[in-house]
Design an enzyme around this catalytic site. Structure first.
Site, PDB file in Angstrom:
ATOM      1  N   PRO A   1       1.018  -1.429   0.321  1.00  0.00           N
ATOM      2  CA  PRO A   1       0.330   0.471   0.135  1.00  0.00           C
ATOM      3  C   PRO A   1       0.849   0.950   0.190  1.00  0.00           C
ATOM      4  CG  PRO A   1      -0.928  -1.426   1.681  1.00  0.00           C
ATOM      5  CD  PRO A   1       0.476  -1.728   1.170  1.00  0.00           C
ATOM      6  N   GLU A   2       0.556   1.943  -0.464  1.00  0.00           N
ATOM      7  CA  GLU A   2       1.297   3.454  -1.275  1.00  0.00           C
ATOM      8  C   GLU A   2       0.693   4.712  -0.182  1.00  0.00           C
ATOM      9  OE1 GLU A   2       4.153   4.332  -4.464  1.00  0.00           O
ATOM     10  OE2 GLU A   2       4.061   2.424  -4.076  1.00  0.00           O
TER      11      GLU A   2
ATOM     12  N   HIS B   1      -5.194 -15.211   8.172  1.00  0.00           N
ATOM     13  CA  HIS B   1      -4.878 -13.643   9.008  1.00  0.00           C
ATOM     14  C   HIS B   1      -5.895 -12.529   8.995  1.00  0.00           C
ATOM     15  CE1 HIS B   1      -1.509 -16.226   6.793  1.00  0.00           C
ATOM     16  NE2 HIS B   1      -1.954 -16.004   5.838  1.00  0.00           N
TER      17      HIS B   1
ATOM     18  N   ARG C   1       1.728 -10.756   5.818  1.00  0.00           N
ATOM     19  CA  ARG C   1       3.038 -10.602   5.505  1.00  0.00           C
ATOM     20  C   ARG C   1       4.000 -10.159   7.183  1.00  0.00           C
ATOM     21  NH1 ARG C   1       5.700  -8.747   0.624  1.00  0.00           N
ATOM     22  NH2 ARG C   1       8.145 -10.101   1.552  1.00  0.00           N
TER      23      ARG C   1
END
Ligand SMILES: [Zn+2]
Length: 272
Positions: free
Chosen positions: A2-3, A91, A110
């Protein structure tokens, strides 16, 4: 990853659901994120009301009536607003449950994301205090970039990706902005003129605003807050287009490694 536009899109997406709402409880199924999620967080957040949402760089700031939760999505984190009884998937590490029955669910395969609590001014927190200027705020300009680049030998691409210079511009948008400004990403930051920095600052703003309007980019493991993909990826002009024709001059887009990151550019349009 994500930016800035994805984080802004998520912030805007969750805001109407949780602003003004009171936290009922927190369920933490996995504490091991980038830093351990504090054990006392459920007690600290219980019965707190969300009074403000903000973004600084790639952090979402959930302001409550007793402190601020800083949330970073890391490499693969996402947030969704779901009904509280929605089945838990793998997750789905953390749920913030609200008294109105909605749930803010944090998912992160992650586990490079982070949740940090502060009762002080969040902008002075060590994670945020050293961030560079916000590219969508008034203090960001070509003149600022030109002054900050003075004497630097690092490549202009690495320069604009440095979070101490600009907060939140990652690899995708750096590639896109340099393409739009027709600047060779390998050039030394200190060798670029004031005029070209003006164009680069405008390009950075343009690609970020356009991406936010289109709901962010989707890359493999990113989905926006409603779970549907963003549309900006379909409009990328340089990033990921190795071997495809430049949309301005038809020269094939080149890929090189720069600072360990894939860098895409047109060797004809981006010569200066
Ligand atoms: Zn070209």
């Amino acid at each position: 990853m994500p930016e800035l536009p994805e984080v802004e899109t998520i912030k805007r997406g969750i805001e109407p659901h949780i602003l003004g709402q009171t936290i009922d409880r927190l369920e933490i199924r996995e504490h091991r994120l980038r830093w351990p999620v504090p054990r006392e967080l459920p007690a600290l957040l219980r019965a707190r009301r969300i009074v403000a949402l903000a973004r600084r760089g790639k952090y979402i700031l959930l302001g409550t009536d007793g402190g601020t939760l800083l949330l970073h999505l890391g490499m693969s984190g996402s947030l969704r607003v779901t009904p509280k009884d929605q089945a838990i998937s793998k997750h789905d590490h953390i749920d913030v449950l609200f008294t109105n029955g909605c749930c803010l669910r944090y998912h992160d395969p992650r586990r490079f994301g982070a949740l940090v609590w502060t009762q002080d001014n969040p902008l002075q927190h060590p994670l945020l205090a050293s961030l560079g200027r916000e590219p969508l705020d008034g203090g960001f300009s070509g003149a600022y970039l030109y002054a900050a680049a003075c004497g630097l030998k690092t490549s202009v691409k690495n320069f604009i990706m440095d979070s101490h210079i600009i907060a939140g511009v990652g690899n995708i948008y750096a590639n896109e902005a340099l393409y739009r400004a027709a600047i060779d990403p390998r050039r030394s930051a200190g060798q670029i003129s004031r005029k070209r920095y003006r164009r680069l600052a405008e390009s950075i703003r343009w690609v970020l605003i356009r991406a936010i309007e289109l709901g962010g980019t989707t890359l493999r493991d990113f989905v926006n807050e409603s779970g549907s993909p963003g549309y900006f990826q379909q409009t990328l002009q340089a990033y990921g287009r190795e071997g495809l024709p430049c949309q301005r001059c038809s020269t094939l887009i080149t890929r090189v490694r720069l600072g360990q990151r894939s860098t895409f550019y047109c060797s004809r349009c981006q010569q200066r």
